[in-house]
Design a protein around this motif. Sequence first.
Motif, PDB file in Angstrom:
ATOM      1  N   PHE A 105      50.199  23.205  -4.513  1.00 18.05           N
ATOM      2  CA  PHE A 105      51.302  23.101  -3.566  1.00 18.05           C
ATOM      3  C   PHE A 105      51.931  21.709  -3.686  1.00 18.05           C
ATOM      4  CE2 PHE A 105      48.038  25.890  -1.815  1.00 18.05           C
ATOM      5  CZ  PHE A 105      48.749  27.048  -1.568  1.00 18.05           C
ATOM      6  N   ARG A 106      53.257  21.668  -3.534  1.00 19.76           N
ATOM      7  CA  ARG A 106      53.970  20.392  -3.592  1.00 19.76           C
ATOM      8  C   ARG A 106      55.145  20.445  -2.623  1.00 19.76           C
ATOM      9  NH1 ARG A 106      58.398  18.513  -6.483  1.00 19.76           N
ATOM     10  NH2 ARG A 106      58.546  20.497  -7.629  1.00 19.76           N
ATOM     11  N   ARG A 107      55.251  19.460  -1.756  1.00 16.37           N
ATOM     12  CA  ARG A 107      56.349  19.395  -0.796  1.00 16.37           C
ATOM     13  C   ARG A 107      57.662  19.170  -1.550  1.00 16.37           C
ATOM     14  NH1 ARG A 107      57.459  21.090   4.108  1.00 16.37           N
ATOM     15  NH2 ARG A 107      55.509  20.263   4.966  1.00 16.37           N
ATOM     16  N   THR A 108      58.676  20.007  -1.255  1.00 14.92           N
ATOM     17  CA  THR A 108      59.973  19.898  -1.933  1.00 14.92           C
ATOM     18  C   THR A 108      61.116  19.626  -0.968  1.00 14.92           C
ATOM     19  OG1 THR A 108      60.185  22.319  -1.824  1.00 14.92           O
ATOM     20  CG2 THR A 108      59.296  21.373  -3.860  1.00 14.92           C
TER      21      THR A 108
ATOM     22  N   ARG B 183      58.032  23.988   0.587  1.00  7.85           N
ATOM     23  CA  ARG B 183      57.110  23.463  -0.417  1.00  7.85           C
ATOM     24  C   ARG B 183      57.041  24.458  -1.570  1.00  7.85           C
ATOM     25  NH1 ARG B 183      52.032  22.408   2.895  1.00  7.85           N
ATOM     26  NH2 ARG B 183      53.625  22.140   4.504  1.00  7.85           N
TER      27      ARG B 183
ATOM     28  N   ASP C  26      58.029  26.496   5.863  1.00 15.20           N
ATOM     29  CA  ASP C  26      57.092  26.082   6.910  1.00 15.20           C
ATOM     30  C   ASP C  26      57.074  27.039   8.097  1.00 15.20           C
ATOM     31  OD1 ASP C  26      56.469  23.943   5.355  1.00 15.20           O
ATOM     32  OD2 ASP C  26      57.491  22.431   6.587  1.00 15.20           O
TER      33      ASP C  26
ATOM     34  N   SER D 271      49.123  23.986   6.984  1.00 18.15           N
ATOM     35  CA  SER D 271      49.667  22.910   6.151  1.00 18.15           C
ATOM     36  C   SER D 271      48.568  22.071   5.534  1.00 18.15           C
ATOM     37  CB  SER D 271      50.603  22.038   6.986  1.00 18.15           C
ATOM     38  OG  SER D 271      51.748  22.754   7.377  1.00 18.15           O
TER      39      SER D 271
ATOM     40  N   LYS E 250      48.036  22.157   0.570  1.00 19.72           N
ATOM     41  CA  LYS E 250      48.572  20.962  -0.063  1.00 19.72           C
ATOM     42  C   LYS E 250      47.688  20.628  -1.262  1.00 19.72           C
ATOM     43  CE  LYS E 250      46.206  17.609   2.952  1.00 19.72           C
ATOM     44  NZ  LYS E 250      46.402  16.492   3.891  1.00 19.72           N
TER      45      LYS E 250
END
Length: 337
Positions: free
Chosen positions: A83-86, A91, A108, A117, A121
Amino acid sequence: MDIYATYARPNALARAIPNGVMSENFHSLWDRASEHKLAGAFKASIVEEVMNLIIDLYQLPLLEQLSQPKVGEWFYHVGSVRFRRTGSDTRQISIPLTGKTWVGTLWDENMLTTSSSHHMKNLMTNGIVIGCVTSETDADIFAVGRENILGTTGISETAKIITGSDTFAGPDALSDVISMLLSRYQEAISHTRGHQLLKGDQEEDCQVLFDILAKYSGTEVEVHREVETGVGPVDFVISGYGQQHALEFKVDRKRTDTLKHGLCCQLPSYLNARGYHQGWYVVIVSNQATGSGRSQEVFDFLNEQDFPAEIHIRVIDGRRQESASKRKDVIPTAEAR
């Protein structure tokens, strides 16, 4: 699978559930969950049941087994995901496979619990994902979870609510349950495109679909397939409420002698060999070349035969249904004898 759900798009999952009792109960249960003090946990338990139901019902392939993925094809994945926050509310999820990495977007607003969350991650080694192919490397993600190391046993109360489990009682309790299961089976085939899961006129495909629906019925019965009787295996034995009933499935191939033998000789032999309380003779009409009245013809023919009184007859129309806007008649429903 034992799943701990963390993310879900409820509308996408609801569309995948067969219409009728199950889909209606899903919406009702989801609305109730939104008002619950532990809404996240309640919704997560719903999603966990639905993920397993969809994987089994539609026999979803593992993503790594899709050699030539087609746009719109559903899949599930078990294993590592990243997972990567975009963005502020999105994400990216990445599914690394040999020679290719699949990616999708998560929102989200669809996180199920406050701890989702935290779990979603960086790297999740025991992830479980259900999605749909949108391009060569992109996927539309419907649900995400991870393996539940605590495990579960039996049918949960949530599953019973989703599948519309009823409380049956009295001497006809098991008959009532089986009649209900066969009605749902007819509903799934005729009105939710379940006929697409029946490849040609293979009895095994008809049995597999019923086995899955019965498994997720949420009722307090045991379903066993291909049970040896001493005079050959009967397709199903369903046990509950102090009784055992035998079910034999046949596909109509316009061979009346075969249908008659199954009803008057084969199934009665199974009943006598093992002392089953009652029997159910289920005939699937799946040949598209037959007329719309074939189901009733088969039902009438079978009821004219000399067979034991403890045997029930159900005739299921397993053909692809013509659009109501083009129909000239209504196919009669063949009810239990």
